[in-house]
Write an enzyme that holds these catalytic residues in place. Structure first.
Site, PDB file in Angstrom:
ATOM      1  CG  LEU D  98      48.435  33.122  36.708  1.00  0.00           C
ATOM      2  CD1 LEU D  98      49.547  32.134  37.021  1.00  0.00           C
ATOM      3  CD2 LEU D  98      48.987  34.533  36.574  1.00  0.00           C
ATOM      4  N   PRO D  99      46.153  33.764  32.871  1.00  0.00           N
ATOM      5  CG  PRO D  99      47.021  35.515  31.585  1.00  0.00           C
ATOM      6  CD  PRO D  99      47.214  34.780  32.857  1.00  0.00           C
ATOM      7  CE  LYS D 203      35.493  28.272  33.368  1.00  0.00           C
ATOM      8  NZ  LYS D 203      36.253  29.465  33.707  1.00  0.00           N
TER       9      LYS D 203
END
Lengths: 330, 330, 330, 330
Positions: D98-99, D203
């Site tokens: 999801l964004p 990340k």
């Protein structure tokens, strides 16, 4: 005080409701008698602010997580509470002065969920928080039927003690009028900055500029001195030239230039590095969410964050000069 | 004007020599009659400055690489020269107003090597250059027997035209006194900044602060507007708060805030991006040579350099606001 | 080795002169017998480099401002000089390894003015200096009739001692061929970077990238650790991902990640903060003179300058991690 | 796969519960037959990832706010849902892609409040979000009785299509083992980064380093070219030297250096400026909340934010070179 015209497209019952809200605001604004004022957060800022309101004759209803802080106000005649919803029920106005986004949001959730919101109560948040959080809290309070404005301050602990704070108010023009008199009991300048969240936005943008000015001035003073200029002579030149700023005129970071500045007393007092760092953190967050480039603001944030990492959180933010100047010989 | 005491350890003949130099300075300083003034560099700044000196009754001896520039002064009565050494021989004072370090250094080499230095001549360099270059030129001129001070200006082309420049003078107190009256023919504020090179140092440090203020203000105004604040309201708040600066009060970079600011006329006029970039380049160079950290100054330099790369060299430096603001929708 | 064709428009005698120069280069390049090699600057780098050339059988003619440095080479069989022009007269090749722009420029002026330039001599400057200064010196040496190339090195003191340096050569293709064999006596990789000054340009640009990588890595490692990542685990992830760099693979700034890195021994040895700061200063200067924006390079420069101000000049440049990490508790 | 020993101080029934959870994980991990896999978010990344899982034989249960996206998977045999809680009830594993923070948090709230959490379900969030949000969602899912790990990816749309993504997993060692096989159906490298949130932390820190490397490289390449170096020659030098990085080796931002890099096709494809800006925004947020100084990371963020403001959001992030290079003549 002229109220805005009623919403034209409102139905009859909506208009009646609007009229009631407006007349409530009017009554509270114009009646200059003492009010029941709730106060949440009685720290270095909130404590003296609440005291000043008591000195104006208001009845104070206070809460803090510290029993000592509450007892200190109780000794002056305030009613103390263990529950912010109960506090709110007893109040015409509620002022909150809390440390950060999460605590503000949680506090208002507790008030709303505890049934503490009455339609005629005006909530005034004087904490320094993200404008978006202020907007979100305003929506919740409004949905619960009451009024909420953001009204962060500048002026620091001395301003809180001497009732000389500046309040930056975000809300409608009518709401601004409705809170002005109460805030004048704690400050000497009450500014209307725009709609909801705009008080917070004004504060964070101004303080970002302040941080940039101070870091920049520290660099310039250090460079000037290392190039051979006399610090006092150069400070005077800047103040008479295009480089001048509030920082250069009032809070020059080099010891010995301004006798009353924190630099003169080992950077004690003043505006703490921890606080400007917090404000710059809010600036970074809102710049990210609005996709606004702030190269100097972001770098200033990182410089102050480095000072934090070096244990300088409690020093006046002008200590950045001391950090940048060489400790080694030329 | 009180002269400093003579060097105590000087021998008799040295003292006599010192006395002679001082009395020469005195004579030139007190005699208010017209002087022979050499002027080297007749560009946008130098041209009007030389004209102002002629208007005060001085006899001008001028040089420029452009024949047109010389002819323009000749038409007003100046003597023109092809050779700066010859120009210097004819002058009591020589003012130079040149574009950069190398041209200043070369020009004075040419004067000295061409035998243009007379002991009673006072050379005044009003170019904006590296303080270290100014110091080096001063040494050479002194070794050749004459006096040299650095006296860069602020105020731009309007200041040059209206004789309202500020001069920042680096030299001894006596030398400052000796040049003050002449400089008052071109400016309204003549500041003594300290010893040789300190005029340049003061200018570069002040202008670094100016560049930082402007970039920071541009960021803050843009962020404020994107957060929903009214630009004019926020500008007023900043000017009444700790974020205020010369930039915020006089040259707000948002079009429409200050009618007289360059922002109101598409950033025409004012202080060119190319010039602040040049000054920031000098600041970077002297910060490197003195090992002084200038994080915001260096970043501001890079931002203006990026503007240069985008073809904005001739716009007022407040154009940085236009560069930072979003051209895309929110 | 293929020589470029002779200049077509040259006159007969010019062609003869060109042929002579080329054949001189050929002879020196192909003849593998020992040469007379002058060496100027016998410091931490120059000393071992000169020794390595002696080990290859060359006859060394050496100069340094330190008598001890000269005596050390003399003990190994070198001829020592008080005068660099005399040294040059005795040499087929002259290698200079000096601390900065000014000393390089002065040294070559002294050689040229002292009549030390012979047409068949090849001067190789291995100092790290401004590419523009290298170009200017090349012009002077060429005007005096000889050959000059810039050939700065990377690899540090260990590379100098073990003859494993990388040389970055700026000059014509023929000149590169002419110096290659000699340089192979001091290094294992001899790169041709382009025309005059391009050796210096390549070094300064590479080292700017190196400084940026190291500062960035220090920030990332610190952030990762503060977020709860294991330092070694994260270092491995970076090295297997898009964040990898020479710095992350060879010189991770966190103690304990790479046993051979300076971080493992309190940042001793390695590439000194003082040297990367010097290189970043040259990068800033050439970026200014070429009007090239270097935002991260400039900020990295300022960060290292701040480390200098804190007395860390002699530590490996990975010490920036130690500087950024919090000394206070979370 | 070796499970960790049971918690020693657990009571009998707690131990039984722990055993059950572990055996559930074991069964799911070792049974290599097809699973019921929920997939939430079928965009440019999620769509191909879900397709790859179907190609491995899994039964897909999919949701997206776009009907077209769902229909596209339905055509390949997936079951579609209007309600994420129902989707979760039908699934052994649920992958979300999801964004942003808010959508991830809302989605899991909806699943939990809708009763979609079963004790044996493993939720894997492959969105890129704030590690602190990932930790908070993990707590909620755990409190509701199931398992949640964060597993953001690198590799972009090509990696999603070709099942060559790298997954960075945050969770216990057992949980990592339990999700590894499933993730191998969508990627070729599955890394265990540490506890909850550490996949996200890894990340964001790696990508911050990537952004810094790319901006730094763009500056260095531009400076090198402006100094006169051949771009290809300098790129080779950097790649053989201490300035090398993934960016310099794989994604040089100068057109013509690497034929396969986005620079060769007007910065189309690759890793979008909008995405690196988002990641740098997360880095800024977690740096603020952990009070970690990130001077270069913050500046890189601002540079990319400026590119966003200039309409470059969809170009590969190497377009920063094009932004910095001069559009004016030298």
């Amino acid at each position: 005080m002229a109220f805005r015209v009623l919403t034209r497209t409102a139905t009859g019952s909506q208009q009646q409701q609007q009229l009631k809200v407006l007349s409530d605001l009017l009554i509270r604004s114009f009646s200059s008698g003492p009010k029941n004022v709730g106060f949440i957060g009685l720290g270095n800022m909130g404590g003296p602010m609440a005291s000043n309101l008591m000195a104006k004759g208001h009845k104070l209803h206070v809460f803090d997580i510290s029993k000592d802080a509450k007892d200190s106000l109780k000794a002056k005649g305030a009613a103390t509470y263990d529950n912010v919803a109960e506090l709110a029920k007893a109040s015409d106005f509620v002022v909150s002065m809390l440390p950060n986004n999460d605590i503000v949001a949680d506090t208002y959730d507790t008030i709303i969920n505890g049934g503490g919101v009455k339609s005629q109560t005006i909530f005034i948040d004087s904490s320094t928080i993200d404008p978006n959080v202020a907007k979100a809290v305003q929506k919740k309070v409004k949905a619960a039927g009451a009024t909420f404005v953001d009204a962060p301050v500048s002026g620091g602990v001395p301003g809180a003690k001497n009732a000389t704070l500046t309040f930056m108010v975000g809300g409608t023009a009518d709401e601004y009028q409705a809170v002005k008199e109460l805030l004048e009991g704690m400050g000497k300048k009450i500014t209307h900055c725009g709609g909801y969240g705009m008080g917070q936005a004004a504060k964070v943008c101004n303080n970002m500029m302040l941080g940039i000015s101070m870091c920049g001035l520290a660099e310039c003073m250090n460079l000037a001195i290392r190039l051979g200029l006399d610090a006092k002579v150069f400070a005077d030149i800047v103040n008479a030239s295009t480089g001048r700023s509030w920082a250069s005129e009032v809070n020059n970071p080099v010891p010995g230039i301004i006798p009353t500045a924190p630099a003169a007393s080992d950077y004690a007092g003043g505006f703490a590095t921890g606080l400007i760092t917090k404000d710059l953190g809010i600036a970074s967050a809102v710049a990210t969410s609005s996709n606004s480039p702030i190269p100097l603001g972001a770098l200033t944030h990182q410089i102050y964050r480095t000072l934090m990492a070096k244990g300088l959180a409690n020093k006046d933010f002008s200590v950045v000069y001391d950090f940048l100047k060489n400790t080694e010989g030329k």
